[in-house]
Motif scaffolding. Structure first.
Motif, mmCIF file in Angstrom:
data_model
loop_
_atom_site.group_PDB
_atom_site.id
_atom_site.type_symbol
_atom_site.label_atom_id
_atom_site.label_comp_id
_atom_site.label_asym_id
_atom_site.label_seq_id
_atom_site.Cartn_x
_atom_site.Cartn_y
_atom_site.Cartn_z
ATOM 1 N N ASN A 118 16.798 -25.885 -17.537
ATOM 2 C CA ASN A 118 18.681 -25.447 -18.063
ATOM 3 C C ASN A 118 19.374 -25.945 -17.619
ATOM 4 O O ASN A 118 19.754 -25.916 -16.648
ATOM 5 N N PHE A 119 19.954 -27.076 -18.707
ATOM 6 C CA PHE A 119 21.943 -27.181 -18.892
ATOM 7 C C PHE A 119 22.552 -26.442 -19.712
ATOM 8 O O PHE A 119 22.490 -27.004 -20.817
ATOM 9 N N SER A 120 23.508 -25.563 -19.458
ATOM 10 C CA SER A 120 24.252 -25.189 -20.094
ATOM 11 C C SER A 120 25.118 -24.885 -19.831
ATOM 12 O O SER A 120 25.209 -24.664 -18.274
ATOM 13 N N PRO A 121 26.490 -24.278 -20.222
ATOM 14 C CA PRO A 121 27.970 -23.890 -19.800
ATOM 15 C C PRO A 121 26.989 -22.211 -18.474
ATOM 16 O O PRO A 121 28.399 -22.161 -17.997
ATOM 17 N N ASP A 122 26.245 -21.417 -19.104
ATOM 18 C CA ASP A 122 25.740 -20.886 -18.437
ATOM 19 C C ASP A 122 25.415 -20.633 -17.417
ATOM 20 O O ASP A 122 25.240 -20.206 -16.541
ATOM 21 N N ASN A 123 24.298 -21.372 -17.037
ATOM 22 C CA ASN A 123 23.732 -22.057 -16.214
ATOM 23 C C ASN A 123 23.970 -23.322 -16.403
ATOM 24 O O ASN A 123 22.913 -23.814 -16.698
ATOM 25 N N LYS A 124 24.465 -24.645 -15.261
ATOM 26 C CA LYS A 124 24.185 -25.699 -15.672
ATOM 27 C C LYS A 124 22.864 -26.038 -14.833
ATOM 28 O O LYS A 124 22.692 -27.781 -14.167
ATOM 29 N N ASN A 125 22.353 -25.688 -13.309
ATOM 30 C CA ASN A 125 21.930 -25.842 -12.196
ATOM 31 C C ASN A 125 22.257 -27.128 -11.748
ATOM 32 O O ASN A 125 21.232 -27.734 -11.459
ATOM 33 N N GLU A 126 23.437 -27.146 -11.823
ATOM 34 C CA GLU A 126 23.532 -28.406 -10.653
ATOM 35 C C GLU A 126 22.601 -29.162 -9.622
ATOM 36 O O GLU A 126 22.622 -29.879 -9.046
ATOM 37 N N LYS A 127 22.944 -27.819 -8.429
ATOM 38 C CA LYS A 127 21.874 -28.358 -7.333
ATOM 39 C C LYS A 127 20.598 -28.871 -7.399
ATOM 40 O O LYS A 127 20.099 -29.992 -6.942
ATOM 41 N N VAL A 128 20.198 -28.395 -8.770
ATOM 42 C CA VAL A 128 18.486 -28.622 -8.934
ATOM 43 C C VAL A 128 18.662 -30.208 -9.497
ATOM 44 O O VAL A 128 17.977 -30.893 -9.196
ATOM 45 N N PHE A 129 19.650 -30.546 -10.365
ATOM 46 C CA PHE A 129 19.879 -31.170 -10.899
ATOM 47 C C PHE A 129 20.401 -32.546 -9.739
ATOM 48 O O PHE A 129 19.792 -33.877 -10.175
ATOM 49 N N ALA A 130 21.203 -32.525 -9.376
ATOM 50 C CA ALA A 130 21.822 -33.388 -7.818
ATOM 51 C C ALA A 130 20.226 -33.916 -7.348
ATOM 52 O O ALA A 130 20.045 -34.687 -6.846
ATOM 53 N N GLN A 131 19.156 -33.027 -7.521
ATOM 54 C CA GLN A 131 17.776 -33.547 -6.532
ATOM 55 C C GLN A 131 17.616 -34.514 -7.153
ATOM 56 O O GLN A 131 16.733 -35.465 -6.827
#
Length: 184
Positions: A118-131
């Motif tokens: 998931n990537f959304s305003p509710d949860n961008k999962n920034e740490k996961v995507f950064a990996q």
């Protein structure tokens, strides 16, 4: 920083010689263009409403991926992360396409653990995507991240090259899936 410009072209079917008539012709055409845009938006909203929503903004993506890695090692499968969100019509279309195309579903089921990151305003999962070097920032959504059974990223796939008309090309998606199976 570069400067972007957006150019709009408007086709006027009839322009009268007098200035006031010409203005009316332009106004009518602009109204038709706005109506056409609204109709396209309505149709897209109806399509989106009918499609399954596979992304869970409340999911703990890192925990889920860690569990997938453990399972992938046992099953000798790769992991297919489809990054996007329920807000993204192309993300929903791709999921539906894979789930309803038997040849594609078979390839995925036999070779991958399929997860909707998931990537959304509710949860961008920034740490996961950064990996994974934030591929959505570069390529938009959906974007596909292929991990081997140990969780090592082995491929990033843009989705636009898989598109055909208002959907996806079965041949291109099949080639993409087959190129990144554990056996390939």
């Amino acid at each position: 920083m570069g400067i972007s410009s957006l150019v709009f072209s408007q086709k006027v079917s009839k322009v009268s010689e007098s200035k006031s008539s010409g203005d009316k012709a332009l106004l009518v055409e602009a109204d038709n263009s706005k109506a056409a845009l609204e109709e396209k938006k309505r149709i897209a909203a109806e399509e989106k409403a009918k499609l399954p929503k596979p992304y869970d903004p409340k999911a703990d993506a890192q925990k889920d991926i860690n569990n997938l890695i453990a399972k992938a090692q046992k099953e000798n499968k790769n992991i297919l992360l489809q990054a996007g969100g329920n807000w993204c019509i192309w993300c929903l279309r791709f999921n539906q396409f894979v789930q309803t195309t038997p040849e594609l579903k078979e390839i995925v089921d036999n070779n991958y653990l399929y997860y909707h990151l998931n990537f959304s305003p509710d949860n961008k999962n920034e740490k996961v995507f950064a990996q994974y070097d934030n591929p959505g920032d570069k390529f938009g959504y959906p974007v596909f991240i292929i991990l081997d059974k140990n969780g090592k990223m082995i491929h990033i796939q843009r989705s636009d090259v898989l598109e055909q008309d208002k959907g996806y090309s079965k041949e291109k998606v099949m080639e993409f899936f087959n190129n990144w199976t554990p056996k390939s």
